[in-house]
Write an enzyme that holds these catalytic residues in place. Structure first.
Site, mmCIF file in Angstrom:
data_model
loop_
_atom_site.group_PDB
_atom_site.id
_atom_site.type_symbol
_atom_site.label_atom_id
_atom_site.label_comp_id
_atom_site.label_asym_id
_atom_site.label_seq_id
_atom_site.Cartn_x
_atom_site.Cartn_y
_atom_site.Cartn_z
ATOM 1 N N THR A 191 16.871 -7.601 -44.181
ATOM 2 C CA THR A 191 15.962 -7.110 -45.013
ATOM 3 C C THR A 191 16.391 -6.099 -46.060
ATOM 4 O O THR A 191 16.050 -6.348 -47.213
ATOM 5 C CB THR A 191 14.921 -5.919 -43.933
ATOM 6 O OG1 THR A 191 14.143 -6.784 -43.228
ATOM 7 C CG2 THR A 191 13.810 -5.661 -45.090
ATOM 8 N N ASN A 196 11.987 -19.438 -40.485
ATOM 9 C CA ASN A 196 12.059 -18.804 -39.290
ATOM 10 C C ASN A 196 11.169 -19.105 -38.165
ATOM 11 O O ASN A 196 11.132 -18.777 -36.909
ATOM 12 C CB ASN A 196 12.008 -17.293 -39.609
ATOM 13 C CG ASN A 196 10.992 -16.696 -40.357
ATOM 14 O OD1 ASN A 196 10.878 -17.311 -41.275
ATOM 15 N ND2 ASN A 196 10.091 -15.946 -39.733
ATOM 16 N N HIS A 247 22.520 -10.189 -35.925
ATOM 17 C CA HIS A 247 21.770 -10.409 -34.788
ATOM 18 C C HIS A 247 20.987 -11.737 -34.572
ATOM 19 O O HIS A 247 20.386 -12.120 -33.348
ATOM 20 C CB HIS A 247 20.819 -9.057 -34.412
ATOM 21 C CG HIS A 247 19.616 -9.394 -35.045
ATOM 22 N ND1 HIS A 247 18.160 -9.544 -34.405
ATOM 23 C CD2 HIS A 247 19.372 -9.163 -36.529
ATOM 24 C CE1 HIS A 247 17.458 -9.600 -35.169
ATOM 25 N NE2 HIS A 247 17.857 -9.253 -36.380
ATOM 26 N N CYS A 273 9.191 -9.928 -37.297
ATOM 27 C CA CYS A 273 8.725 -8.617 -38.242
ATOM 28 C C CYS A 273 7.191 -8.824 -38.553
ATOM 29 O O CYS A 273 6.894 -7.810 -39.230
ATOM 30 C CB CYS A 273 9.469 -8.747 -39.514
ATOM 31 S SG CYS A 273 11.291 -8.779 -39.288
#
Length: 379
Positions: free
Chosen positions: A74, A153, A201, A326
């Protein structure tokens, strides 16, 4: 606590055991600040950071000096986009992105719009595919940047990045890509790119560390730093470096280079098995491009059921999501699926299954059995 079977690897991945082992000494034994230039504690930490920087660079085909560590993707996205806008402060600015980008990208562009920038949000077709003629048509005389993700994603769709690169090169535009879901999963290269955001991650490294690739030795401008104070990371990102996490990022990148190809084959076979069995159930539909996508992702719509209840019951036995981690704090349907033309109810009753290193064939069979039971109950 008995955890459900994990099918949410696009949200995050578990740290590889080798990554954890590599990180541990840097919490205690080698605890130095990489910016401490006058003694061995700092020298050790700095050397570890530079070794990791080289490994991360190798994963994406970059030079180590082109890697800037951040707190995550981000921040890397914000630095890349906002930093270029700041460079052009006072000029007329136009940017091109896509409606199906990650919220980190979309929200950053929306903030630029509030400050007077123009932004074109390209539409996609019903499979989530980008049409190149729309991208070329959107370019204006004052366009500063094209910002498009490498792989989505939510659907796993892979954008035609080589074609996008050639268009940006032909038009002499800055090209930024969010490669968070692609790096470490499929081969990516920074050739003909100017900016690329990646995250540890998502590839079996630790949370809280990401990187922005910034192309060197090119006439296009570099972004203006957004965090000031000390001039760390060549002035692009000030702040004490998270040495253990950076070491972990480097180790994860090293491992992914070795296993990525074989793991892709294994996961594609498992994903295909999962899809075949789920799509054999009545009222199911695949969301996204069946051909050009990540090997470990399946996004399935389930007709005739209420989305929130579907997700709640499915998650009792298998951990899945309805979209980006998110964005799941919002009850709204996925903006990605909406952009693809799914109505709100069907978008809400769609589930993303993302597989990973620990997924087995038995996990697939148990997941299908559980989903079938849930659908029978709800219908």
């Amino acid at each position: 606590m008995k955890y459900p079977i994990y099918f949410d690897y696009n949200a995050t991945t578990p740290c590889d055991e080798e990554v954890i082992e590599a990180m541990l000494p840097w919490f205690g034994t080698h605890f130095g600040n990489a910016a401490s230039k006058n003694h061995a504690y700092g020298w050790m930490a700095e050397d570890a950071v530079e070794t990791a920087r080289s490994k991360v660079a190798e994963l994406i085909g970059a030079k180590s000096k082109e890697i800037i560590f951040t707190s995550g993707a981000t921040e890397a996205i914000h630095l890349g986009i906002k930093g270029i806008s700041d460079y052009y402060r006072g000029e007329k600015q136009h940017f091109i992105t896509c409606q199906t980008e990650h919220k980190a990208t979309l929200d950053t562009f929306q903030s630029l719009e509030k400050n007077g920038a123009e932004v074109t949000y390209l539409a996609v077709d019903g499979l989530g595919k980008l049409e190149m003629h729309l991208l070329e048509k959107a370019i204006l005389p004052h366009t500063k940047m094209i910002a498009l993700m490498w792989a989505n994603n939510e659907t796993g769709n892979i954008f035609p990045m080589e074609e996008i690169k050639q268009l940006a090169k032909q038009k002499d535009l800055i090209l930024f890509t969010d490669a968070v879901q692609a790096a470490g999963k499929v081969p990516v290269s920074v050739l003909d790119l100017h900016l690329m955001a990646i995250s540890a991650h998502k590839l079996y490294g630790p949370k809280g560390i990401g990187a922005l690739y910034i192309r060197h030795n090119h006439h296009q401008p570099k972004p203006i730093g957004q965090i000031l104070g000390g001039g760390h990371e060549k002035g692009f990102r000030s702040g004490t470096l998270n040495v253990p996490a950076i070491v972990g990022f480097g180790k994860a990148a090293e491992i992914r280079l070795k296993v990525m190809e074989s793991e892709n084959v294994r996961l594609k076979n498992l994903r295909n098995l999962l899809e075949k069995k789920l799509l054999d159930l009545p009222g199911t539909k695949l969301n996204g491009d069946q051909e050009n996508r990540l090997a470990h992702v399946a996004n399935i719509a389930f007709e005739g059921v209420e989305g929130e209840e579907l997700l709640r019951l499915v998650n009792k036995e298998i951990a899945v999501s309805s979209g980006s981690a998110c964005s799941t704090i919002s009850p709204k349907p996925s903006h990605v699926l909406n952009a693809m033309g799914l109505d709100g109810d069907l978008a809400r009753s769609s589930i993303r299954f993302s597989l990973g290193m620990q997924t087995t064939e038995n996990d697939i069979l148990l997941a299908v059995e559980h989903v079938k039971k849930v659908l029978d109950t709800l219908r």
